[in-house]
Design a protein around this motif. Structure first.
Motif, PDB file in Angstrom:
ATOM      1  N   ASN A  44       0.009   8.534  -6.821  1.00 25.22           N
ATOM      2  CA  ASN A  44      -0.258  10.113  -6.712  1.00 25.22           C
ATOM      3  C   ASN A  44       0.941  10.912  -7.344  1.00 25.22           C
ATOM      4  O   ASN A  44       0.833  12.052  -7.466  1.00 25.22           O
ATOM      5  CB  ASN A  44       0.095  10.634  -5.319  1.00 25.22           C
ATOM      6  CG  ASN A  44      -1.266  10.233  -4.561  1.00 25.22           C
ATOM      7  OD1 ASN A  44      -1.904  11.165  -4.682  1.00 25.22           O
ATOM      8  ND2 ASN A  44      -1.497   9.072  -3.681  1.00 25.22           N
ATOM      9  N   GLU A  85      -4.725  -3.273  -2.908  1.00 23.38           N
ATOM     10  CA  GLU A  85      -3.455  -3.511  -3.902  1.00 23.38           C
ATOM     11  C   GLU A  85      -3.645  -3.507  -5.464  1.00 23.38           C
ATOM     12  O   GLU A  85      -3.098  -2.932  -5.962  1.00 23.38           O
ATOM     13  CB  GLU A  85      -2.362  -4.171  -3.313  1.00 23.38           C
ATOM     14  CG  GLU A  85      -1.938  -3.643  -1.953  1.00 23.38           C
ATOM     15  CD  GLU A  85      -0.832  -4.695  -1.279  1.00 23.38           C
ATOM     16  OE1 GLU A  85      -0.109  -5.274  -2.102  1.00 23.38           O
ATOM     17  OE2 GLU A  85      -0.792  -4.887  -0.003  1.00 23.38           O
ATOM     18  N   ARG A 144      -8.972   8.433   1.696  1.00 25.95           N
ATOM     19  CA  ARG A 144      -7.853   8.919   1.463  1.00 25.95           C
ATOM     20  C   ARG A 144      -7.204   8.001   0.294  1.00 25.95           C
ATOM     21  O   ARG A 144      -6.491   8.201  -0.444  1.00 25.95           O
ATOM     22  CB  ARG A 144      -6.990   9.234   2.504  1.00 25.95           C
ATOM     23  CG  ARG A 144      -7.007  10.567   3.059  1.00 25.95           C
ATOM     24  CD  ARG A 144      -6.011  11.020   4.036  1.00 25.95           C
ATOM     25  NE  ARG A 144      -5.978  10.177   5.320  1.00 25.95           N
ATOM     26  CZ  ARG A 144      -6.511  10.269   6.343  1.00 25.95           C
ATOM     27  NH1 ARG A 144      -7.321  11.289   6.535  1.00 25.95           N
ATOM     28  NH2 ARG A 144      -6.326   9.648   7.513  1.00 25.95           N
ATOM     29  N   PHE A 145      -7.661   6.702   0.454  1.00 22.74           N
ATOM     30  CA  PHE A 145      -7.033   5.652  -0.397  1.00 22.74           C
ATOM     31  C   PHE A 145      -7.848   5.967  -1.556  1.00 22.74           C
ATOM     32  O   PHE A 145      -7.147   5.225  -2.811  1.00 22.74           O
ATOM     33  CB  PHE A 145      -7.057   4.202   0.299  1.00 22.74           C
ATOM     34  CG  PHE A 145      -5.910   3.822   0.817  1.00 22.74           C
ATOM     35  CD1 PHE A 145      -4.716   3.342   0.422  1.00 22.74           C
ATOM     36  CD2 PHE A 145      -5.961   4.094   2.433  1.00 22.74           C
ATOM     37  CE1 PHE A 145      -3.484   3.048   0.920  1.00 22.74           C
ATOM     38  CE2 PHE A 145      -4.678   3.625   3.288  1.00 22.74           C
ATOM     39  CZ  PHE A 145      -3.331   3.304   2.467  1.00 22.74           C
ATOM     40  N   LEU A 195      -5.058  -0.420  -6.489  1.00 23.89           N
ATOM     41  CA  LEU A 195      -3.660   0.766  -6.785  1.00 23.89           C
ATOM     42  C   LEU A 195      -2.851   0.398  -7.799  1.00 23.89           C
ATOM     43  O   LEU A 195      -2.375   1.374  -8.529  1.00 23.89           O
ATOM     44  CB  LEU A 195      -3.113   0.811  -5.280  1.00 23.89           C
ATOM     45  CG  LEU A 195      -3.876   1.597  -4.047  1.00 23.89           C
ATOM     46  CD1 LEU A 195      -3.092   1.198  -2.906  1.00 23.89           C
ATOM     47  CD2 LEU A 195      -4.180   2.806  -4.266  1.00 23.89           C
ATOM     48  N   LEU A 205       0.498   3.583  -3.427  1.00 23.56           N
ATOM     49  CA  LEU A 205      -0.335   4.919  -3.030  1.00 23.56           C
ATOM     50  C   LEU A 205       0.468   5.722  -3.358  1.00 23.56           C
ATOM     51  O   LEU A 205       0.078   6.879  -4.298  1.00 23.56           O
ATOM     52  CB  LEU A 205      -1.087   4.836  -1.607  1.00 23.56           C
ATOM     53  CG  LEU A 205      -1.712   6.107  -1.426  1.00 23.56           C
ATOM     54  CD1 LEU A 205      -2.952   6.024  -2.532  1.00 23.56           C
ATOM     55  CD2 LEU A 205      -2.293   6.237  -0.074  1.00 23.56           C
ATOM     56  N   THR A 206       1.785   5.772  -3.179  1.00 26.36           N
ATOM     57  CA  THR A 206       2.834   6.977  -3.271  1.00 26.36           C
ATOM     58  C   THR A 206       2.859   7.013  -5.135  1.00 26.36           C
ATOM     59  O   THR A 206       2.776   8.047  -5.540  1.00 26.36           O
ATOM     60  CB  THR A 206       4.111   6.658  -2.662  1.00 26.36           C
ATOM     61  OG1 THR A 206       4.078   6.774  -1.242  1.00 26.36           O
ATOM     62  CG2 THR A 206       5.301   7.766  -3.273  1.00 26.36           C
ATOM     63  N   SER A 231      -1.853   6.798   4.397  1.00 29.35           N
ATOM     64  CA  SER A 231      -2.724   7.524   3.535  1.00 29.35           C
ATOM     65  C   SER A 231      -2.554   8.976   3.841  1.00 29.35           C
ATOM     66  O   SER A 231      -2.650  10.057   2.984  1.00 29.35           O
ATOM     67  CB  SER A 231      -4.104   7.197   4.084  1.00 29.35           C
ATOM     68  OG  SER A 231      -4.377   7.667   5.537  1.00 29.35           O
ATOM     69  N   ALA A 290       1.470   9.810   1.742  1.00 27.98           N
ATOM     70  CA  ALA A 290       1.745   9.568   0.306  1.00 27.98           C
ATOM     71  C   ALA A 290       1.317  10.797  -0.634  1.00 27.98           C
ATOM     72  O   ALA A 290       2.356  10.939  -1.489  1.00 27.98           O
ATOM     73  CB  ALA A 290       0.792   8.434  -0.126  1.00 27.98           C
ATOM     74  N   PRO A 303       0.751  -1.211   0.049  1.00 25.26           N
ATOM     75  CA  PRO A 303       0.123  -0.142  -0.076  1.00 25.26           C
ATOM     76  C   PRO A 303       0.848   1.166   0.056  1.00 25.26           C
ATOM     77  O   PRO A 303       0.315   2.155  -0.452  1.00 25.26           O
ATOM     78  CB  PRO A 303      -0.938   0.002   1.241  1.00 25.26           C
ATOM     79  CG  PRO A 303      -0.780  -1.627   1.526  1.00 25.26           C
ATOM     80  CD  PRO A 303       0.466  -2.219   1.058  1.00 25.26           C
TER      81      PRO A 303
END
Length: 385
Positions: free
Chosen positions: A26, A100, A58-59, A103, A22-23, A281, A284, A18
């Motif tokens: 973004n 995952e 936020r995810f 994402l 997630l990074t 969260s 990221a 994650p």
């Protein structure tokens, strides 16, 4: 296949869980390569996945929410209720494989690459990563998101971070547990170093049962025997998994030259529950902006606020472990104040519990009748059916 030295990859993310995904999801401008040792996203699953609704938002992956819980119930090691905290909802459960996978799809849709089944041999402060059997790739930044890896935790001076083993099983039950609630069990006899948990799944017919601390498998067997004595029998074990739980304190900074950290490498978890998704969260987005614009102000401001919250949780958690009888009294007071609407508790911001203990609310004056009524509720948190 051998990878050549590829300078056009401006960002290399070590870890495709994650934190790394997630990074990468973004980051809009620079090219990103995510390196992940497992062969597919989310496997093996090793996280219960309980987070606040705000963290789940936020995810941004609503399809990964598999359960919703209205309340948390705290039990002692005789399974007597200490107290309960309500919410609307209080927490949701994110499936790690679903999270995952979603994402990873977002990451690849941006044109970034994910290298599964790829192991890192060495990370250089100069910005290069050596991959076992495949050569070296370099970038302007390396994001270390490889979980509780001691060698990477040392990079960010998280050497004081305490790491304990955890073990969790997914089971079928002979009694239907209240699916609106999840349960944590506290006490020196069951889990002296951490706590145990029971999280209902599938309308209360299944559950995740876990424990943290030394000898987790043996203590989990004892926990199952205690459940059996109050009428909750495990009819079968569907799966099991183990992992490491990081308990703090958090690292001083997420930056070290060309390296930047996120997740467990920073010891950025909630020490009361060991959960790291909340911190991921929060960090990221600012981390991605730092990579895009090379301006660390927002990242460091966010980290300092987050670190203060996690340090406060760390202090509260240590006090709760040492002063268990007083902690139970305080927890009853917290639940009572929250039930009267005098404070709001955020599942991911455990320091919010302190707002329920201010003297003006008289939070520690819990009547003996109320405590006795809670103690008499032993066994009422499950029902046959």
């Amino acid at each position: 296949m051998s990878l050549a030295l590829v300078d056009r990859h401006k960002v290399i993310t070590v870890g495709g869980g994650p934190a790394g995904l997630l990074t990468a999801a973004n980051i809009r401008g620079p090219n990103v390569v995510v390196i992940e040792a497992s062969t597919r996203p989310g496997w093996p699953p090793h996280c219960t996945g309980l987070v606040s609704p705000d963290t789940a938002r936020r995810f941004g992956v609503t399809d990964a929410i598999t359960e919703v819980y209205r309340e948390a119930v705290f039990l002692d090691d005789e399974f007597r209720e200490i107290c309960r905290i309500d919410g609307s909802p209080l927490a949701v459960r994110l499936s790690r494989p679903l999270l995952e996978e979603a994402l990873a799809e977002r990451v690849t849709s941006l044109g970034h690459r994910i290298l599964y089944g790829t192991r890192v041999a060495e990370v250089s402060p100069s910005g290069c990563v050596s991959i076992l059997g495949r050569g070296t790739i370099c970038g302007e930044r390396i994001v270390l998101a490889a979980g509780a890896s001691p060698r990477f935790m040392r990079v960010f001076r998280a050497a004081r971070c305490r790491v304990i083993p955890g073990f969790e099983i997914r089971v079928r039950l002979n009694a239907r547990v209240n699916e609106d609630s999840f349960y944590t069990i506290h006490g020196w006899r069951v889990a002296p170093q951490f706590f145990a948990w029971l999280v209902p799944l599938r309308d209360g017919r299944e559950a995740l049962i876990g424990i943290g601390g030394s000898h987790p498998v043996e203590r989990l067997e004892e926990l199952i025997q205690r459940l059996h004595r109050i009428g909750v029998e495990v009819s079968s074990i569907e799966s099991h998994r183990g992992g490491r739980i990081v308990l703090g304190p958090p690292a001083p900074s997420p930056l070290k030259g060309r390296l930047v950290g996120i997740g467990d490498v920073l010891c950025a978890s909630k020490p009361f529950t060991g959960g790291g998704l909340y911190a991921i969260s929060m960090l990221a987005g600012p981390l991605a902006k730092f990579i895009e614009h090379d301006d660390d102000q927002l990242l460091l401001e966010t980290w300092n606020r987050l670190r203060s919250e996690l340090k406060a949780q760390y202090i509260l958690t240590r006090a709760a472990r040492v002063f268990q009888p007083l902690w139970k009294l305080a927890l009853r007071a917290v639940c009572s104040a929250a039930a009267r609407g005098e404070c709001r508790i955020d599942y991911d911001r455990h320091s919010s519990l302190v707002s329920c203990l201010t003297p003006r609310r008289g939070a520690l004056r819990v009547g003996q009748e109320e405590a006795a009524e809670r103690d008499s509720s032993r066994g009422l948190w499950f029902r046959a059916g």
